[in-house]
Design a protein around this motif. Sequence first.
Motif, PDB file in Angstrom:
ATOM      1  N   VAL A  31       0.919  -1.244   0.011  1.00  0.00           N
ATOM      2  CA  VAL A  31       0.221   0.153  -0.049  1.00  0.00           C
ATOM      3  C   VAL A  31       0.916   1.167  -0.029  1.00  0.00           C
ATOM      4  O   VAL A  31       1.754   1.300   0.783  1.00  0.00           O
ATOM      5  N   VAL A  32       0.656   2.211  -0.991  1.00  0.00           N
ATOM      6  CA  VAL A  32       1.325   3.321  -1.034  1.00  0.00           C
ATOM      7  C   VAL A  32       0.236   4.689  -0.838  1.00  0.00           C
ATOM      8  O   VAL A  32      -0.591   4.577  -1.283  1.00  0.00           O
ATOM      9  N   GLN A  33       0.708   5.319   0.269  1.00  0.00           N
ATOM     10  CA  GLN A  33      -0.226   6.420   0.538  1.00  0.00           C
ATOM     11  C   GLN A  33       0.461   7.796   0.066  1.00  0.00           C
ATOM     12  O   GLN A  33       1.594   8.102   0.069  1.00  0.00           O
ATOM     13  N   PHE A  34      -0.349   8.426  -0.860  1.00  0.00           N
ATOM     14  CA  PHE A  34       0.170   9.855  -1.495  1.00  0.00           C
ATOM     15  C   PHE A  34      -0.599  10.793  -0.621  1.00  0.00           C
ATOM     16  O   PHE A  34      -1.799  11.052  -0.336  1.00  0.00           O
ATOM     17  N   ASN A  35       0.086  11.884   0.178  1.00  0.00           N
ATOM     18  CA  ASN A  35      -0.469  12.898   0.662  1.00  0.00           C
ATOM     19  C   ASN A  35      -0.020  14.155  -0.163  1.00  0.00           C
ATOM     20  O   ASN A  35       1.137  14.806  -0.072  1.00  0.00           O
ATOM     21  N   LEU A  53      -7.619   1.336  -5.640  1.00  0.00           N
ATOM     22  CA  LEU A  53      -7.857   2.434  -4.151  1.00  0.00           C
ATOM     23  C   LEU A  53      -7.696   1.476  -3.052  1.00  0.00           C
ATOM     24  O   LEU A  53      -8.712   0.379  -3.024  1.00  0.00           O
ATOM     25  N   ALA A  54      -6.898   1.591  -2.124  1.00  0.00           N
ATOM     26  CA  ALA A  54      -7.049   0.898  -0.892  1.00  0.00           C
ATOM     27  C   ALA A  54      -7.863   1.769   0.164  1.00  0.00           C
ATOM     28  O   ALA A  54      -8.390   2.824  -0.164  1.00  0.00           O
ATOM     29  N   THR A  55      -8.401   0.851   1.295  1.00  0.00           N
ATOM     30  CA  THR A  55      -9.176   1.520   2.279  1.00  0.00           C
ATOM     31  C   THR A  55      -8.519   2.794   3.063  1.00  0.00           C
ATOM     32  O   THR A  55      -7.015   2.721   3.032  1.00  0.00           O
ATOM     33  N   ASN A  56      -8.944   3.630   3.693  1.00  0.00           N
ATOM     34  CA  ASN A  56      -8.382   4.669   4.202  1.00  0.00           C
ATOM     35  C   ASN A  56      -7.512   4.607   5.547  1.00  0.00           C
ATOM     36  O   ASN A  56      -6.680   4.900   5.889  1.00  0.00           O
ATOM     37  N   ASN A  57      -7.986   3.159   6.251  1.00  0.00           N
ATOM     38  CA  ASN A  57      -7.267   3.010   7.312  1.00  0.00           C
ATOM     39  C   ASN A  57      -6.456   1.668   7.016  1.00  0.00           C
ATOM     40  O   ASN A  57      -5.839   1.241   7.901  1.00  0.00           O
ATOM     41  N   ALA A  58      -5.922   1.568   5.701  1.00  0.00           N
ATOM     42  CA  ALA A  58      -4.936   0.586   5.317  1.00  0.00           C
ATOM     43  C   ALA A  58      -3.667   1.035   5.815  1.00  0.00           C
ATOM     44  O   ALA A  58      -3.384   2.349   5.700  1.00  0.00           O
ATOM     45  N   ILE A  59      -2.872   0.347   6.335  1.00  0.00           N
ATOM     46  CA  ILE A  59      -1.311   0.711   6.831  1.00  0.00           C
ATOM     47  C   ILE A  59      -0.446   0.875   5.492  1.00  0.00           C
ATOM     48  O   ILE A  59      -0.360  -0.217   4.856  1.00  0.00           O
TER      49      ILE A  59
END
Length: 197
Positions: A31-35, A53-59
Motif C-alpha cells: 500500500v502506498v499513501q500519497f499526501n 484504491l485501498a481503504t483509508n485505514n490501510a497501513i
Amino acid sequence: MFKPLAAEFLQHITNQNNWSRQHLHAFAGKVVQFNIAFIKTNLLILEDGSLSLATNNAIADTTIHIPPSLALRLMAKDEAAKMLIKIEGDTHLASELGKILQHMRWDVTEDFSKVVGDIPAEKIAAIGKKTMAATKKQAINITEMLTEFWQEEKPVLAKKWQVEQFNTDVDTLRSDFTRLEKKLAKLKQSIQESSTN
C-alpha cells in the motif's frame, strides 16, 4: 461514489499501460499513501500488477508527501522539485512507483473515439492539450508571481542566498562558541592550579 470511479479509472489506466504491470507485480499487496496538498490517497498494488484504491485505514508501506507548493512545481516539470518530495517507509517501492507513474499515459483520444468517433475525438484531444498547456503556463506564472511577492513585498519566503548566509552564520557562531568553551576550560584549569599552589 467517487472511490468506485477512481478505482475504475486506475484499472483503466493500468490496462492502457499494460507494460506497467510487470514492474508493479513484484510489489503486490503493498500500500502506498500519497499526501498531495491536503488530500490523502491510499493505493493498493494488486496481484496482477494493477492499481486500486485501498481503504483509508490501510497501513501504508510507503508514504509520499507532496506539499501544495511542490505539487505546482511538479506539474510544471521542475526537475529540482522531485528532490524535495518526502518519502517515508519503503523508498525502493516509492521510487519504482514514481518512475512508472511518470511514464503512464491516459489515451484520451482512444476513449473518446469509442463515444464520438475518431475524427471528433482527435479534435477534442487537441483542444484538451491546448487547454492543459495554457493552464500549466498560467500555474507557472502564478507560482512565480507568488514566490516573488512573498520574497520581495511580504517577506515570508527566504531567498536562497539568505538561507545560505544564515547557515554560514550559524556555523561561525557554533565554532566561535566551541573556541570560547575551550578557553573557559583552560582558564578554569589555570585558576584551579594556581589556587592549589
